[in-house]
Design an enzyme around this catalytic site. Structure first.
Site, PDB file in Angstrom:
ATOM      1  CE  LYS A 111      -3.915  -0.420   0.066  1.00 37.99           C
ATOM      2  NZ  LYS A 111      -4.764  -0.658  -1.303  1.00 37.99           N
ATOM      3  CB  CYS A 139      30.738   0.768  33.590  1.00 35.36           C
ATOM      4  SG  CYS A 139      30.761   2.589  34.504  1.00 35.36           S
ATOM      5  CG  HIS A 188      30.760   2.293  29.426  1.00 34.15           C
ATOM      6  ND1 HIS A 188      29.815   1.418  29.658  1.00 34.15           N
ATOM      7  CD2 HIS A 188      30.758   3.097  30.385  1.00 34.15           C
ATOM      8  CE1 HIS A 188      28.890   1.804  30.686  1.00 34.15           C
ATOM      9  NE2 HIS A 188      29.634   2.798  31.011  1.00 34.15           N
ATOM     10  CD  GLU A 228      29.814  -0.789  26.961  1.00 36.04           C
ATOM     11  OE1 GLU A 228      31.016  -1.410  26.878  1.00 36.04           O
ATOM     12  OE2 GLU A 228      28.975  -0.227  27.490  1.00 36.04           O
TER      13      GLU A 228
HETATM   14  N1  GLN Z   1      26.707   3.921  38.495  1.00 32.13           N
HETATM   15  C1  GLN Z   1      27.959   3.692  38.407  1.00 32.13           C
HETATM   16  C2  GLN Z   1      28.786   5.028  38.424  1.00 32.13           C
HETATM   17  O1  GLN Z   1      28.078   6.176  38.408  1.00 32.13           O
HETATM   18  C3  GLN Z   1      28.417   2.964  37.066  1.00 32.13           C
HETATM   19  C4  GLN Z   1      28.048   3.798  35.930  1.00 32.13           C
HETATM   20  C5  GLN Z   1      27.850   2.847  34.655  1.00 32.13           C
HETATM   21  O2  GLN Z   1      27.704   1.787  34.621  1.00 32.13           O
HETATM   22  N2  GLN Z   1      27.940   3.458  33.629  1.00 32.13           N
HETATM   23  O3  GLN Z   1      29.947   5.056  38.911  1.00 32.13           O
END
Ligand code: GLN
Length: 553
Positions: A197, A390, A514, A516
């Site tokens: 459609k 983290c 992090h 990732e």
């Molecule tokens: N809450 C934790 C801090 O502020 C870890 C933060 C996170 O995992 N990005 O240090």
């Protein structure tokens, strides 16, 4: 040199592809846009992107992952919409906060300038002051590149998107015709009797045209490729050549979208319209490393349990992507099973039994942390490969302090302000900080890695630069106690502990950062590759690896 009529420097970016969306959100407009960019990059052009988010938040840093998915962190510490993660992964570039334009940022700037008297008594208005600031931001973010893809978040017709569409209209008016291309991504649903459609597409194009924008290219999101008849109908009603109507059918893997749209000739059409065909590399000379990686043969499957508190894949998007990249690199399929951290309470670790490896991702606040600590204990005691990111790193410290060192009630001060052993504590610079937005330890920082450790093996180097987003860290007064046994802090940045591992475990790695966010299909993140290698069956055949020289830096 600024031109007299427009007052801007035309060298700020050469060509622009504006991408709008119709009918509904969540169509994969960003992936279509990023795929176009990937193909232009393969053809030899410098490509960047700007994501416009028409909300009033200044950035995504304070947004709840349930509403918007993960907060993606850039090298410069910008906390941005997760679409920027897709652009970085698809285009292979590092972007900055300037590549995420939000209404919050634009209005903040305009209001600050008004308070500073910069408008010399003029009435400050959406047109021209807000639209001028939008155009300035796009041009500056595009500086020095050949093509800038500009995606307008939301759907055409949204009230909050109006100033942006007006800014794009002006932008197109100010530039040469062959420097601007409008791509509109819409939905082409099937009717009950199996007909594609076009009416929703017609309506959304009508809406676009009512604000002065005529799309050059239409991309129909649909389950299958668009039929010839559908394309002709869309072309006729929306006033574009049939050759300008493309389909973006459902595919199993988002990294195959560039290959699918290339098959339809989207890249050639876009290059032709922008006058780039002559400069483009001949198809035979185009870069195909990305293609090789995303289509690489994978055999077998490994299962990774992702222990989190949000039952939403988007909340951990970059972790999912990094696991996928590591799987592509190792030639194995990675099945990720989300495990609700609350289910782990009271030693209920059954859900982890089938998993080959465990990942505890980042997070904030106390909900789910007890379960995450249980997941860490399970992985540590049972020799199951573990990667903590983290908060997952911090909970590994807490678990060790409690269950190995016997520090009863040890915790992170974030979660238990009254803990007798705050093994994780506030960063000193956070103590007097009241604002929530943009105030954490953010962005890329260097970690020094100890020679001869697992971290050294994984990174193949004694330093790494990874992105951060945290307010808490390992409390320096506990470092000696914590490192008196098998736990080792193998990476640090001055007095900050950045990586931990266990000497008596096959693969136990925690990172305060992090990793990732730097993972790309052609540059899988080392800790993720380490995890996947650790869970591979012994008889797994490694795919042919790329020459490191060839992998983009
Ligand atoms: N809450 C934790 C801090 O502020 C870890 C933060 C996170 O995992 N990005 O240090």
């Amino acid at each position: 040199m600024p031109t007299p009529e427009t007052g801007y420097d035309p060298s700020l970016g050469r060509k622009f592809v504006f991408v709008t969306g119709g009918v509904m959100s969540g169509l994969g407009k960003g992936i279509t846009a990023a795929s176009t960019g990937r193909l232009l990059a393969d053809a030899g052009f410098d490509v960047t992107a700007v994501k416009i988010d028409p909300y009033l938040n200044v950035d995504a840093g304070t947004m709840n992952p349930y509403q918007h998915g993960e907060v993606y962190v850039l090298k410069d510490g910008g906390e941005v919409d997760l679409d920027l993660g897709n652009y970085e992964r698809f285009l292979g570039v590092d972007m900055t906060s300037d590549h995420n334009v939000t209404t919050g940022k634009v209005y903040q700037e305009v209001i600050e300038r008004e308070r500073g008297g910069d408008y010399l008594g003029e009435t400050v208005q959406i047109i021209p002051h807000v639209t001028d600031d939008i155009k300035r931001r796009i041009r500056e973010a595009a500086a020095g590149t050949d093509v800038c893809i500009v995606e307008v978040g939301g759907t055409v017709g949204d009230i909050e998107g109006m100033p942006y569409l007006e800014a794009l209209r002006q932008f197109a008016h100010e530039e040469d015709d062959d420097d601007i291309l409008f791509t509109h991504v819409t939905l082409v649903p099937y009717s009950k009797n199996g007909e594609q459609k076009t009416k929703p597409t017609q309506h959304s194009v009508k809406e676009l045209r009512s604000i002065g924008l005529q799309p050059d290219v239409l991309v129909g999101r649909c389950e299958d490729p668009l039929d010839e008849e559908t394309r002709e109908k869309i072309a006729l009603f929306c006033d574009v050549p049939t050759a300008a109507v493309f389909s973006n059918p459902d595919v199993e893997d988002i990294y195959h979208v560039p290959l699918v749209v290339e098959e339809e000739g989207l890249d050639e059409y876009v290059m032709d319209r922008l006058g780039l065909t002559e400069e483009a590399l001949a198809p035979a000379n185009r870069d195909d490393r990305w293609r090789e990686l995303v289509t690489r043969d994978r055999s077998g499957e490994v299962e990774i349990a992702l222990v989190g508190k949000y039952d939403l894949e988007d909340a951990y998007m970059s972790v999912h992507e990094a696991l996928k990249h590591a799987g592509q690199t190792c030639g194995v399929n990675v099945a990720v099973s989300w495990v609700d951290s609350d289910e782990m309470l009271d030693h209920h670790t059954e859900r982890l039994r089938d998993a080959d490896g465990v990942v505890v991702p980042g997070g904030f606040g106390s909900r789910g942390t007890a379960g995450k600590i249980e997941a860490v204990r399970y992985a540590r005691e049972n020799g199951v490969p573990y990667l903590g990111l983290c908060l997952g790193f911090q909970m590994a410290v807490v678990e060790y302090a409690r269950n190995v060192l016997g520090l009863d009630g040890a915790h992170s001060a974030e979660i238990d302000a009254e803990t007798p052993h705050p093994v994780i504590d506030l960063l000193p610079e956070q103590e007097n900080c009241e604002d929530m937005g943009g105030t954490m330890r953010l962005g890329a920082h260097v970690t020094e890695i100890e020679h001869g450790t697992l971290a050294h093996e994984v990174y193949g180097d004694t330093r790494c630069t990874e992105r951060h987003r945290h307010r808490y860290e390992v409390n320096p007064t506990y470092i000696d106690d914590l490192s008196s046994g098998p736990l080792r802090f193998s990476g640090s940045a001055g007095r900050r502990m950045e990586i931990l591992e266990h000497d008596d475990h096959p693969f136990f790695l925690g990172t305060q950062f992090h990793p990732e966010f730097r993972s790309r299909p052609d540059r899988a993140s080392p800790p993720f590759v380490g995890l996947i290698e650790a869970v591979l069956p012994a008889d797994h055949e490694q795919p042919q690896t790329l020459d490191p020289e060839e992998v983009t830096a």
